[in-house]
Design an enzyme around this catalytic site. Structure first.
Site, PDB file in Angstrom:
ATOM      1  N   GLU A 115       0.834  -1.220   0.000  1.00 12.67           N
ATOM      2  CA  GLU A 115       0.000   0.000   0.000  1.00 12.67           C
ATOM      3  C   GLU A 115       0.865   1.265   0.000  1.00 12.67           C
ATOM      4  OE1 GLU A 115      -2.992  -0.112   3.044  1.00 12.67           O
ATOM      5  OE2 GLU A 115      -4.060  -1.769   2.100  1.00 12.67           O
ATOM      6  N   TRP A 150      -7.465 -10.943   5.852  1.00 14.79           N
ATOM      7  CA  TRP A 150      -6.912  -9.998   6.823  1.00 14.79           C
ATOM      8  C   TRP A 150      -7.860  -9.940   8.000  1.00 14.79           C
ATOM      9  CZ3 TRP A 150      -2.174  -8.139   6.769  1.00 14.79           C
ATOM     10  CH2 TRP A 150      -1.852  -7.149   7.697  1.00 14.79           C
TER      11      TRP A 150
END
Length: 734
Positions: free
Chosen positions: A367, A501
């Site tokens: 990210e 996640w």
């Protein structure tokens, strides 16, 4: 010959002038790193140890080996700095031979303070300070396998499958001696001469294993034991031991992941290394418990996020046959001054873990485009990508991309494989937007291998609802979300791997949500590893062959509805429900079984399939149990009566979709004003240079404005929202 001694006892820890005796591993954030942003200590502390001169022979060297010190440290001998290390997740060593006296004091000054050049600096997890992994004293002959190159053990084994056989390439780096004897148990024993290449002394050779026994994932994770012995003439100077597996990984853009030439869909989870009350100072027993829990759910792959994990955990993955995504903590925010640190952390990750059979890729970043893409960021990634290929051409380079990154960005196709982190159905959009995103990506980029490297929904385990909805933090919604995601994966075999996640809740000191601050609650098992949420069992129903039956909603004991849903997860094909001891109904199906039951008092519920069963109790109540609802005002409780949304025929309203509103000039002006306001209020906004992907734009266009306002934390009863509503009611639709 080499001796290695655990060196964890009798350290003195000094924080803000206060001393205490401790044993390692240790972190000073075991409590405050898990309780929210107000108490979280980021600073410098000192670890010191007094010790006598160790027993060693003339010509031997004495090293102290640190397996993990977070995040930067300086090692002092008295007043003299003798070593420094930046990067909190890898091994480094200090040669102390020339400083030793009869009595010695070593000090390690450790800092997890914010800075501008050591990763990570900004991320959704706690940066625990401390010497949180084991420390060893290593005594070796002056001629030994390399101990000074980025924490390596000096031995690199590269297997290549050739038909039914395997070619094994050996490289071993040394600082002296004239030959290295390589022994592989039951297979081969060969001696190779030491030579000098590019200024480094090494041996380089190859041998064959006939009719090779493959490392074949969880079905057969076979490992070969290898011993390397360094000789100087007839003298045995040093010896090291390791293991390796012979296997082949490949990824097909249309058919997904392959192991040893056979389709092998990766059913993965992500793992952070910390746990409640311990932080990241885990024992071996804790690592073993983590891997057993992951295996119990049926996962066959782990994304070890967002940094290098303990060497022992990679060993366990090798032994259990788990395919591993390994990565460095180059995360969230690119720092121009941080390039050298990304390079050193990648070198450490690769050289320290090269021989692990389980690792299939080295991931460059996570990210990293939150604040946009600069040329410096692109160059940093090109350097890392080239370095991965040069250091280890047998494995993939990889990246995990922020969902806002345009799918046609050159960063997407820079590494060999990639995944996106998508949270449609939690932070933005709806669950179904995940389906649309993958369909669009695969249609537009059919030759680009794509995986899902993060997805999830937060759930505080005690929060419950008969009408779960996005953003309520209930165990109930998290289970619904993951039901959908598993169905989505099954319909798209080209997705090379998926990584939930997260497997476990973990500390995120900056969070303060749903009445339980300091944590990310996306784990399907609680932070202390003691409770499995319902979502754990929907994965077990899809992935595990171990027969089981699980009743969902056991923590939703007090129910106000007269007719309630009883939901069962199982990998069996038929479930019979019993209510108060009486057979109620039987249903056939897969994974999810739903029953409607009328309730009037306290009832015992039992689900049965053959010899497998599960039981719980529920109770009809007249008032909602307040413990089932988050105290955070941003979380909408299911029993709240929503404010009436005024609508007028032919006019816009906050129930209109974004596309409908933006189609009108006056409406677009209102949306632009709202988005600008939200951006200013968002800490660390996306910054200039971030483009919203086409899929994201389409998702936003389909959403009613009221949902986006709620996702942005606005109360629909607020004066601001009411003013927006009143303004829209004056604008005619097109």
């Amino acid at each position: 010959m080499r001796t290695t001694t655990l060196w964890n006892d009798k350290w003195i820890f000094v924080k803000e002038g206060k001393k205490q005796e401790i044993s390692l591993p240790h972190t000073w954030n075991a409590v405050d790193g898990q309780t929210g942003p107000e108490q979280y200590y980021r600073g410098t502390c000192i670890y010191e140890k007094t010790f006598g001169r160790p027993v060693f022979n003339y010509g031997e060297r004495v090293y102290i080996e640190f397996r993990g010190v977070n995040s930067s440290c300086k090692v002092f001998w008295g007043e003299k700095e003798i070593a420094a290390h930046d990067g909190g997740y890898s091994t480094f060593r200090v040669d102390i031979t020339d400083f030793l006296q009869d009595e010695n004091l070593i000090q390690v000054h450790v800092s997890n303070e914010p800075n501008g050049d050591v990763y990570p600096q900004r991320a959704d997890f706690t940066f625990y300070g401390g010497i949180y992994r084991d420390v060893y004293m290593v005594i070796v002959d002056e001629k030994h396998f390399d101990l000074d190159y980025y924490g390596t053990n000096g031995l690199y084994v590269t297997p290549r499958i050739i038909g039914d056989d395997a070619e094994i390439e050996i490289k071993a780096y040394v600082n002296g001696g004239d030959s290295v004897l390589i022994s592989v148990d039951g297979v081969s024993e060969q001696k190779f001469p030491v030579m000098e290449i590019d200024g480094r002394k090494m041996v380089h050779g190859k041998f064959m294993i006939a009719d090779v026994h493959l490392w074949n994932g969880m079905a057969d994770p076979y490992l070969y034991n290898i011993t390397a012995t360094l000789f100087d003439d007839e003298k045995e100077c040093d010896r090291i031991y390791d293991r390796f597996g012979v296997r082949e990984f490949s990824v097909d853009a249309k058919k997904g992941f392959f192991l040893n030439g056979k389709s092998y869909p990766l059913h993965g989870v992500s793992r952070h290394q910390d746990r409640e009350g311990v932080g990241n100072a885990l024992t071996r027993k804790m690592h073993e418990e983590d891997i057993d829990l992951i295996l119990s759910m049926g996962a066959n792959s782990i994304r070890l996020a967002h940094y290098q994990h303990d060497r022992y955990f990679y060993d366990l993955c090798d032994e259990k046959g788990i395919v591993v995504w390994a990565e460095i903590p180059y995360i969230t925010v690119h720092m121009d001054a941080g390039r050298e640190n990304t390079i050193s952390q990648m070198k450490e990750l690769i050289v320290q873990n090269y021989n692990h059979a389980s690792i299939m890729c080295w991931a460059l970043s996570n990210e990293i485009t939150l604040q946009g893409i600069t040329e410096d960021l692109m160059e940093n990634h090109r350097i890392l990508n080239d370095m991965v290929h040069e250091m280890d051409p047998a494995r993939y380079s990889a990246m995990a991309n922020l969902f806002l990154l345009e799918t046609d960005s050159p960063l997407v196709t820079l590494p060999d494989i990639r995944g996106y982190n998508l949270y449609y159905g939690w932070y933005v959009g709806e669950m179904e937007d995940n389906d649309r995103w993958f369909d669009e990506f695969h249609k537009n980029h059919p030759d680009v291998a794509i995986g899902l490297t993060e997805y999830g929904a937060d759930a505080v385990i005690d929060l419950q609802s008969p009408k779960p909805e996005k953003g309520d933090y209930t165990e109930s919604y998290q289970a619904l979300y993951h039901e959908h995601m598993l169905e989505m994966f099954a319909a798209r075999p080209y997705i090379w791997g998926t990584y939930l996640w997260n497997m476990f809740e973990f500390a995120a000191a900056g969070r303060n949500e749903a009445g339980d601050p300091g944590k990310n609650h996306k784990g399907v098992i609680t932070f202390d590893r003691k409770q499995k949420k319902d979502a754990y069992y929907i994965y077990k129903a899809w992935w595990s062959d171990e027969p089981f039956v699980h009743l969902c909603g056991r923590r939703y004991h007090d129910r106000i509805e007269e007719e309630t849903e009883i939901k069962v997860y199982s990998n069996q094909k038929s479930i019979t429900l019993y209510v108060d001891g009486e057979k109620y109904a039987t249903k056939n199906g897969e994974h999810v079984f739903k029953f409607k039951v009328t309730i009037s008092g306290t009832h015992s519920i039992k689900a049965v399939s053959g010899i497998f069963s599960d039981e719980m109790e529920i109770k009809k109540v007249s008032e909602p149990n307040p413990l089932y609802f988050a105290p955070d005002k941003k979380v909408k409780n299911w029993f709240d009566v929503p404010a009436g949304i005024e609508e007028k025929e032919g006019y816009l309203s906050i129930n209109s979709t974004m596309a409908e509103i933006q189609a009108v000039t006056e409406g677009k002006a209102i949306i632009d004003h709202i988005m600008a306001s939200m951006k200013k209020e968002t800490a660390g906004g996306m910054g200039e240079g971030v483009r919203i992907s086409e899929a994201m734009q389409q998702m936003i266009a389909r959403q009613p404005l009221v949902k986006l306002l709620q996702q942005g934390g606005m109360d629909t009863d607020s004066e601001e929202v009411q003013a927006i509503s009143a303004a829209l009611l004056k604008i005619r639709k097109i």
